[in-house]
Design a protein around this motif. Structure first.
Motif, short mmCIF file in Angstrom:
data_model
loop_
_atom_site.label_atom_id
_atom_site.label_comp_id
_atom_site.label_asym_id
_atom_site.label_seq_id
_atom_site.Cartn_x
_atom_site.Cartn_y
_atom_site.Cartn_z
N ARG A 563 0.89 -1.43 0.54
CA ARG A 563 -0.16 0.16 0.23
C ARG A 563 1.05 1.58 0.13
O ARG A 563 0.33 2.21 -0.83
CB ARG A 563 -0.66 0.06 1.45
N SER A 564 1.91 1.35 0.37
CA SER A 564 2.82 2.44 0.85
C SER A 564 3.32 2.23 -0.40
O SER A 564 3.72 3.54 -0.74
CB SER A 564 3.76 2.08 1.75
N SER A 569 2.81 7.05 -5.63
CA SER A 569 2.15 7.45 -6.80
C SER A 569 1.06 7.65 -7.02
O SER A 569 0.68 8.74 -7.95
CB SER A 569 1.47 6.16 -7.82
N LEU A 570 0.34 8.37 -6.30
CA LEU A 570 -0.98 8.81 -6.40
C LEU A 570 -0.29 10.66 -6.25
O LEU A 570 -1.30 11.12 -7.49
CB LEU A 570 -0.87 8.84 -4.54
N PRO A 571 0.22 11.29 -5.57
CA PRO A 571 0.68 13.19 -6.29
C PRO A 571 0.86 12.88 -7.63
O PRO A 571 0.36 14.08 -9.14
CB PRO A 571 2.40 13.14 -5.60
N LEU A 572 1.61 12.42 -7.99
CA LEU A 572 1.57 11.95 -9.79
C LEU A 572 0.92 11.70 -10.65
O LEU A 572 0.37 12.58 -11.70
CB LEU A 572 3.16 10.79 -10.29
N ILE A 592 -7.86 4.82 -9.06
CA ILE A 592 -7.28 4.23 -7.79
C ILE A 592 -5.85 5.26 -6.44
O ILE A 592 -6.19 4.36 -5.49
CB ILE A 592 -5.68 4.27 -9.07
N CYS A 593 -6.84 6.33 -6.17
CA CYS A 593 -7.14 7.87 -5.39
C CYS A 593 -7.84 7.04 -4.36
O CYS A 593 -7.22 7.10 -3.25
CB CYS A 593 -6.69 9.04 -6.16
#
Length: 597
Positions: A563-564, A569-572, A592-593
């Motif tokens: 998960r980490s 990848s979330l900011p990208l 995904i977010c």
């Protein structure tokens, strides 16, 4: 009794009369335009008759001026001396004045025997060269003069001369030399001329309709199998009974170039010029496979007896050129029907029928010739794109292993989990690597992505299963992305690979936690995807495949440890969602977010 056919039966009678009227020693090759007659058994056994159809004569009443100089004819044509007289050219059938048709030469190829007949100035050059080519009574010297002359006409590259060459039987004569003669010098001139002519889009269909492919393939098989002895007539005149090695390699190079151009022509016309019959039964594809793996072996007897020292480096250069042209021909034939979805004809099923050994095509990737590896990789990419019914055959045997091992680069020996940190230091790698190697790697990555595609014909995913069983697959893909950090095409295909492999439940865990037991290293494709996405050369298409891959990988039960990794990848992804016109990308990124917030 079969129904009477005027073209077939009358032509047969006319050819019989013309052949019988020739002197005992005068022999020519029969090349009529009537298909029914050409395929008769008696024709196949007759290797020494050359006849082409006579042209239609223009009606005297329809032509009032000379076809060449445009001078007006008299009202009574041949009876009034104050006006130019009109004459028919026996070669083209048009009407000319006396000054424009004053020469006479034998035209046995039109059934006129050895008696000279009137020929216009426009047809004279090609007509007498063809006559020389088919004249076997005066020895090979005369034939060589004619063949060399036709080659000079072709090299002039004049449209009018080339039109006359096609119209007056020049192409037929060149093919006849390849089919019926045993003199290597004649083969050299004939194949050199055909190689140049095959580069002309307007003449390629002519070469095909004249049935040139089979004689060329048979000629290549002859030169590949063993050194060809000279004609018995000439054997006593030379010191060595073996042909010159440089001529042998030139003939092979010329023939392979013709087949490459004919295979390439299908791309231009959006239809295959080489048919499945020619690829499968005539042996075009299997011959190219042999030539792509051709290795020159010097002949001991020839090197010892040759008066002129052999330039071994020049012969090895020709070997490389033969391999390269053959590989380009393989790629051109494989491309037919693979990139145009509405193309009604595809030769790819015939190609798979020809490949008996599963490793026959993929083993060429191990060649030392960089052009061969580039075009064979391209051919495999074409074959893996559409033919899901057959494409898994390419990965049988050692196919999958060869494909994966070819991707191995220097960076593959290093830990690829730190791809993002290494990207900047590897910026100069692509500058140091040849364009040929990068093109080959891009084609291989494209092929692997195609093999991993899940389509309705291949629901079991047999192709991707064969690849995923290779222990270094993910490691080499990650290393390749880092090594070619400034190549957008390679990044796009590697992102496609990960997105397609992640469609299968059995692959997702391996892609997040693949262990190399020998090196005690664990590989995770997420850092590689992030490095590709954060690259300065990223394109919208690459972004789309990166998001697809992350979405497919996250569609499973994720451990806290992973998960980490996904959270990084979330900011990208959020930055890509802003004002992005790609609705599918935005939807997948939002999904995904939601999973990790």
């Amino acid at each position: 009794m079969s129904e009477f056919n005027f073209t077939r039966d009358v032509s047969r009678f006319w050819v019989m009369q013309c052949t019988l009227s020739q002197p005992q020693g005068l022999r020519y090759r029969l090349l009529l335009s009537c298909p029914d007659y050409i395929t008769t058994p008696s024709m196949e056994n007759d290797m020494h008759t050359f006849l082409i159809p006579r042209p239609f004569w223009v009606n005297d009443l329809d032509q009032t001026h000379c076809h060449s100089c445009n001078n007006a004819f008299g009202p009574l044509r041949r009876r009034v001396r104050s006006f130019p007289k009109s004459h028919h050219c026996r070669q083209c059938g048009n009407i000319f004045c006396h000054d424009c048709s004053s020469r006479s030469i034998p035209l046995p190829q039109l059934g006129y025997g050895t008696r000279p007949v009137r020929v216009c100035n426009q047809c004279l050059e090609v007509a007498y060269l063809v006559t020389y080519i088919i004249d076997e009574d005066h020895g090979s010297t005369t034939q060589i003069h004619g063949a060399r002359g036709l080659l000079e006409v072709v090299e002039r590259d004049n449209d009018q001369d080339l039109a006359k060459l096609v119209q007056n039987g020049g192409v037929d004569a060149l093919i006849w030399l390849c089919r019926s003669q045993r003199d290597s010098e004649l083969h050299f001139f004939a194949t050199s001329a055909l190689a140049i002519l095959s580069e002309k889009e307007s003449i390629r269909p002519v070469i095909i309709t004249k049935s040139a492919l089979r004689p060329l393939i048979q000629l290549m098989a002859l030169y590949l199998s063993k050194p060809m002895p000279l004609d018995s007539k000439e054997a006593d005149k030379v010191s060595s009974p073996i042909i010159r090695e440089d001529v042998r390699l030139e003939v092979l190079l010329n023939c392979s170039h013709v087949i490459f151009q004919l295979g390439r022509a299908g791309k231009v016309y959006e239809m295959p010029m080489l048919t499945s019959q020619e690829i499968r039964s005539d042996g075009a594809f299997i011959t190219l496979l042999q030539l792509a793996d051709f290795h020159y072996t010097p002949l001991t007897d020839d090197t010892e007896n040759s008066e002129k020292p052999i330039d071994m480096q020049a012969l090895l250069d020709r070997e490389q050129m033969i391999q390269s042209v053959a590989a380009k021909g393989i790629s051109a034939i494989c491309a037919t029907g693979s990139f145009i979805s509405l193309l009604p004809v595809s030769n790819q099923p015939a190609i798979f029928e020809v490949i008996n050994n599963p490793d026959q095509l993929t083993s060429l990737l191990e060649s030392n010739n960089s052009l061969v590896t580039k075009y064979i990789a391209k051919a495999i990419a074409y074959l893996s794109l559409r033919n899901d019914k057959y494409k898994s055959q390419l990965l049988q045997g050692k196919g999958a292993k060869i494909l994966v091992q070819k991707l191995k680069v220097t960076a593959a020996d290093q830990d690829t989990n730190n791809v993002a940190d290494k990207a900047s230091s590897d910026e100069t790698n692509s500058d140091q690597t040849s364009n040929l190697e990068m093109s080959m790697v891009a084609n291989l990555c494209c092929a692997i992505a195609n093999f991993a595609t899940n389509v309705w014909v291949d629901l079991t995913g047999e192709s991707q299963q064969r690849l995923m069983t290779q222990p270094q697959l993910l490691q080499n893909l990650c290393a390749t992305a880092a090594h070619y950090s400034s190549n957008t095409e390679i990044h796009r295909h590697i992102a496609r690979c990960f997105a397609n492999f992640a469609l299968y439940d059995t692959n997702r865990k391996s892609m997040l936690h693949q262990t190399n037991k020998k090196k005690n290293v664990t590989y995770n494709v997420i850092p590689t995807l992030l490095a590709i996405g954060q690259s300065a050369i990223v394109t919208p298409d690459v972004q789309r495949h990166v998001v697809r891959a992350i979405d497919n990988l996250s569609n499973q039960d994720i451990t806290e440890q992973h998960r980490s990794t996904f959270a990084e990848s979330l900011p990208l992804l959020k930055s890509w969602m802003k004002d992005n016109p790609d609705a599918d990308l935005v939807k997948r990124a939002e999904t995904i977010c939601c999973r990790f917030e």
